[in-house]
Design an enzyme around this catalytic site. Structure first.
Site, PDB file in Angstrom:
ATOM      1  N   SER A 171      37.610  67.525  36.486  1.00  0.00           N
ATOM      2  CA  SER A 171      38.688  67.405  35.578  1.00  0.00           C
ATOM      3  C   SER A 171      38.428  66.618  34.445  1.00  0.00           C
ATOM      4  O   SER A 171      37.356  66.110  33.940  1.00  0.00           O
ATOM      5  CB  SER A 171      39.427  66.546  36.561  1.00  0.00           C
ATOM      6  N   TYR A 184      39.300  59.328  42.037  1.00  0.00           N
ATOM      7  CA  TYR A 184      39.516  60.720  41.773  1.00  0.00           C
ATOM      8  C   TYR A 184      38.624  60.835  40.219  1.00  0.00           C
ATOM      9  O   TYR A 184      37.555  61.726  40.267  1.00  0.00           O
ATOM     10  CB  TYR A 184      40.857  61.087  41.284  1.00  0.00           C
TER      11      TYR A 184
END
Length: 300
Positions: A171, A184
């Site tokens: 990401s 995350y």
């Protein structure tokens, strides 16, 4: 046409797959760059994973689908099979190594080979670190790290045999961190560094090891992430103009694999983050701190 659906409780890969010959690969129909190839996409029952599987099918690949929700996985498998694509499926939790062995065995027993692995499955969060229960942090981190490591460990002997390809889905939040996404971001950053390390370790094998940093993407309406206490909650607000469609993201992932790229950063925002983080890190932090104060709904 194959639309095989195998139960996950099948034998794992041989102890030394490099010395164990595969059975003759099934002659797979279709045309396109990936014709005759077999791909496995984790977390492909929905979202980006589903659309990546579809894009690979459109380019001729046979695809093994994966997810934890049997009903949704079967709906996706059936939809792709009805469209004329060659697909199999396996319910498996990718944070369980034995389940990953069964998942890879589905590809080998159904199609006789494995050429492409995309580790897409992961859990995200919407919680500040100070409020997170430790077990929730671990759950998010495990899904991103072990959810990448375990499928690759199970698949590696087969991928090495064919000088295949593995792509980790990371990401843009791994490039500079993002408030309310500590676990995350940590997991996605770990995945990116894992790709770099494996590229060095396996440089003489011919295996392609890549990472794609995806940006803000349109989600399925029922997409959920974890709260500080572990409850599923809607993802934080993302301006629609900043979002790519799932099909657009999937197309870029498939292009990344086709070109055997080391790293692909999606979206203009992602490229800007790379630039600022590399050359003007203090400016990047200043921008993020201002958005925390002025755009709290972006994180909370």
């Amino acid at each position: 046409m194959f639309d095989t659906k195998l139960a996950p409780a099948v034998a794992g890969p041989p102890q030394d797959a490099a010395e164990t010959p595969h059975r003759s690969p099934i002659r797979l129909p279709g045309t396109g760059f990936f014709a005759g190839k077999v791909a496995l996409v984790t977390g492909s029952e929905s979202g980006i994973g589903r659309e990546t599987a579809r894009a690979l099918c459109q380019q001729g690949a046979a695809v093994v689908l994966n997810g934890r929700q049997a009903d949704r996985l079967e709906q996706t498998r059936q939809a792709l099979a009805d469209a004329g694509y060659v697909v199999a499926s396996c319910v498996a939790d990718v944070t369980d190594y034995a389940a990953c062995e069964a998942l890879v065995a589905t590809a080998i027993q159904t199609f006789g080979r494995l050429d492409v692995l995309i580790t897409n499955a992961s859990i995200s969060q919407r919680a500040y670190f100070a409020n997170m229960q430790p077990e929730v942090f671990r759950q998010v981190l495990d899904s991103n790290v072990y959810g990448t490591v375990y499928p690759l460990k199970a698949a590696l002997p087969y991928l090495l045999q064919v000088r295949g390809s593995v792509t980790f889905i990371s990401s843009i939040s791994a490039l500079n961190g993002m408030p309310s996404g500590s676990a995350y971001c940590a997991g996605k950053a770990a995945v990116a560094n894992l790709a770099h390390t494996l590229r060095l370790e396996l440089s003489d094998t011919g295996l392609h090891v890549g990472v794609v940093h995806i940006g803000f993407t349109q989600n399925d309406p029922d997409k959920r992430v974890l709260s500080a206490s572990g409850e599923p909650v809607p993802i934080a607000h993302r301006p629609p103009r900043w979002q790519k469609t799932q099909a657009q993201v999937a197309s870029r992932i498939v292009e990344h694999i086709r070109r055997r790229r080391q790293r692909t950063v999606l979206s203009a925002l992602g490229q800007l983050i790379v630039l600022v983080h590399t050359y003007l890190p203090r400016l990047g932090d200043w921008i993020v701190l201002r958005t925390i104060r002025r755009l709290r709904h972006f994180y909370e």
